[in-house]
Design a protein around this motif. Sequence first.
Motif, PDB file in Angstrom:
ATOM      1  N   SER A 127      -7.218   2.800  -5.129  1.00 20.61           N
ATOM      2  CA  SER A 127      -7.061   2.251  -6.474  1.00 20.61           C
ATOM      3  C   SER A 127      -5.828   1.352  -6.582  1.00 20.61           C
ATOM      4  O   SER A 127      -4.703   1.796  -6.343  1.00 20.61           O
ATOM      5  N   THR A 128      -6.046   0.095  -6.924  1.00 20.25           N
ATOM      6  CA  THR A 128      -4.935  -0.853  -7.073  1.00 20.25           C
ATOM      7  C   THR A 128      -3.990  -0.415  -8.185  1.00 20.25           C
ATOM      8  O   THR A 128      -2.762  -0.512  -8.049  1.00 20.25           O
ATOM      9  N   LEU A 129      -4.550   0.072  -9.283  1.00 18.91           N
ATOM     10  CA  LEU A 129      -3.718   0.505 -10.402  1.00 18.91           C
ATOM     11  C   LEU A 129      -2.795   1.646  -9.981  1.00 18.91           C
ATOM     12  O   LEU A 129      -1.592   1.629 -10.286  1.00 18.91           O
ATOM     13  N   ASN A 130      -3.336   2.634  -9.278  1.00 22.60           N
ATOM     14  CA  ASN A 130      -2.516   3.760  -8.828  1.00 22.60           C
ATOM     15  C   ASN A 130      -1.389   3.290  -7.912  1.00 22.60           C
ATOM     16  O   ASN A 130      -0.241   3.740  -8.031  1.00 22.60           O
ATOM     17  N   MET A 131      -1.710   2.392  -7.000  1.00 21.64           N
ATOM     18  CA  MET A 131      -0.687   1.890  -6.083  1.00 21.64           C
ATOM     19  C   MET A 131       0.390   1.108  -6.827  1.00 21.64           C
ATOM     20  O   MET A 131       1.584   1.238  -6.529  1.00 21.64           O
ATOM     21  N   MET A 132      -0.002   0.326  -7.814  1.00 20.81           N
ATOM     22  CA  MET A 132       0.965  -0.460  -8.577  1.00 20.81           C
ATOM     23  C   MET A 132       1.881   0.441  -9.400  1.00 20.81           C
ATOM     24  O   MET A 132       3.088   0.196  -9.496  1.00 20.81           O
ATOM     25  N   VAL A 133       1.305   1.493  -9.996  1.00 21.81           N
ATOM     26  CA  VAL A 133       2.107   2.416 -10.806  1.00 21.81           C
ATOM     27  C   VAL A 133       3.146   3.127  -9.941  1.00 21.81           C
ATOM     28  O   VAL A 133       4.325   3.214 -10.299  1.00 21.81           O
ATOM     29  N   VAL A 134       2.716   3.639  -8.785  1.00 22.90           N
ATOM     30  CA  VAL A 134       3.646   4.340  -7.901  1.00 22.90           C
ATOM     31  C   VAL A 134       4.698   3.379  -7.357  1.00 22.90           C
ATOM     32  O   VAL A 134       5.889   3.718  -7.277  1.00 22.90           O
ATOM     33  N   SER A 135       4.283   2.179  -6.989  1.00 24.25           N
ATOM     34  CA  SER A 135       5.234   1.187  -6.492  1.00 24.25           C
ATOM     35  C   SER A 135       6.294   0.864  -7.543  1.00 24.25           C
ATOM     36  O   SER A 135       7.492   0.779  -7.239  1.00 24.25           O
ATOM     37  N   LYS A 136       5.856   0.713  -8.785  1.00 23.14           N
ATOM     38  CA  LYS A 136       6.794   0.420  -9.872  1.00 23.14           C
ATOM     39  C   LYS A 136       7.735   1.596 -10.103  1.00 23.14           C
ATOM     40  O   LYS A 136       8.940   1.413 -10.339  1.00 23.14           O
ATOM     41  N   TYR A 137       7.198   2.811 -10.020  1.00 20.84           N
ATOM     42  CA  TYR A 137       8.036   4.000 -10.182  1.00 20.84           C
ATOM     43  C   TYR A 137       9.130   4.029  -9.115  1.00 20.84           C
ATOM     44  O   TYR A 137      10.297   4.299  -9.411  1.00 20.84           O
ATOM     45  N   LEU A 138       8.746   3.748  -7.873  1.00 17.86           N
ATOM     46  CA  LEU A 138       9.719   3.773  -6.775  1.00 17.86           C
ATOM     47  C   LEU A 138      10.782   2.696  -6.953  1.00 17.86           C
ATOM     48  O   LEU A 138      11.930   2.873  -6.539  1.00 17.86           O
ATOM     49  N   ASP A 139      10.401   1.571  -7.567  1.00 19.63           N
ATOM     50  CA  ASP A 139      11.376   0.507  -7.833  1.00 19.63           C
ATOM     51  C   ASP A 139      12.352   0.895  -8.941  1.00 19.63           C
ATOM     52  O   ASP A 139      13.539   0.558  -8.889  1.00 19.63           O
ATOM     53  N   MET A 140      11.855   1.621  -9.943  1.00 14.00           N
ATOM     54  CA  MET A 140      12.647   1.888 -11.143  1.00 14.00           C
ATOM     55  C   MET A 140      13.420   3.211 -11.098  1.00 14.00           C
ATOM     56  O   MET A 140      14.456   3.344 -11.744  1.00 14.00           O
ATOM     57  N   PHE A 141      12.903   4.180 -10.325  1.00 12.35           N
ATOM     58  CA  PHE A 141      13.490   5.517 -10.366  1.00 12.35           C
ATOM     59  C   PHE A 141      13.795   6.032  -8.960  1.00 12.35           C
ATOM     60  O   PHE A 141      13.312   5.499  -7.961  1.00 12.35           O
TER      61      PHE A 141
END
Length: 244
Positions: free
Chosen positions: A119-133
């Motif tokens: 899932s592209t959405l799942n990967m984008m959400v986790v990637s963004k989380y790793l960038d922000m937190f």
Amino acid sequence: MEDLEKILATTENVKLIYVIPDFQNPSGRTWPMERRKQFMEIINKYEIPVLEDNPYGELRFKGEFLPALKSMDTKGLVMYFSTFSKILTPGFRLAWICAAPNIMEKLSLITQAAVLQTSTLNMMVVSKYLDMFDVDKHIEAIRPVYKHRCELMINTMRETFPEKVKFTDPDGGLFTWVEMPEYVNTRDLALKALEKKVAFVPGSGFFPNGGNEHCLRLNYSNSTDEKLVDGVRRLAEVIKESLK
């Protein structure tokens, strides 16, 4: 390890070895350092590919962290698999792999054939989380939660389970493995437990050829303190009835 080396020395049929060295599912057991070294010596000797599945390794809440088999891999034989589902968000079912480039190329083709694409959405959400937190800080925060739940379950089991019943006391992960007297069938026990609103996984389901019908797996990852204690006590009542 002697049995493993004997098999590898006498047959060419072994194409891959699958292992969970840390807080294994269903037993919750962990390989000690010496076993890891012995295993990798054998693997490097016979050059057999290994799939090291480590979804629970980050969830150690007692003892010292032990090195992954991949860190001892000198020939690119170990494929290290882990997941965000156990440390971040279970519903995403998003995993990651560390392996040699030639293996990653093949795994990419297999993934495309099996699921087309994660899932592209799942990967984008986790990637963004790793960038922000700070995911490591998050893991440090959840370890004490699992430690508390594990200790609460194990202590309640010690207080309420009959002496004939044995179980593991894990240093991390999500599970404990329970061994009943061999005459007890935990599939039958599961039906009786469900009548008291308690569920567990019978042990035979974890073995491709069956067996271990007297064993079961308990999970302490997602229950309140009250439900954990109440559930273990209800299960203890069912077990005592089955041992009469």
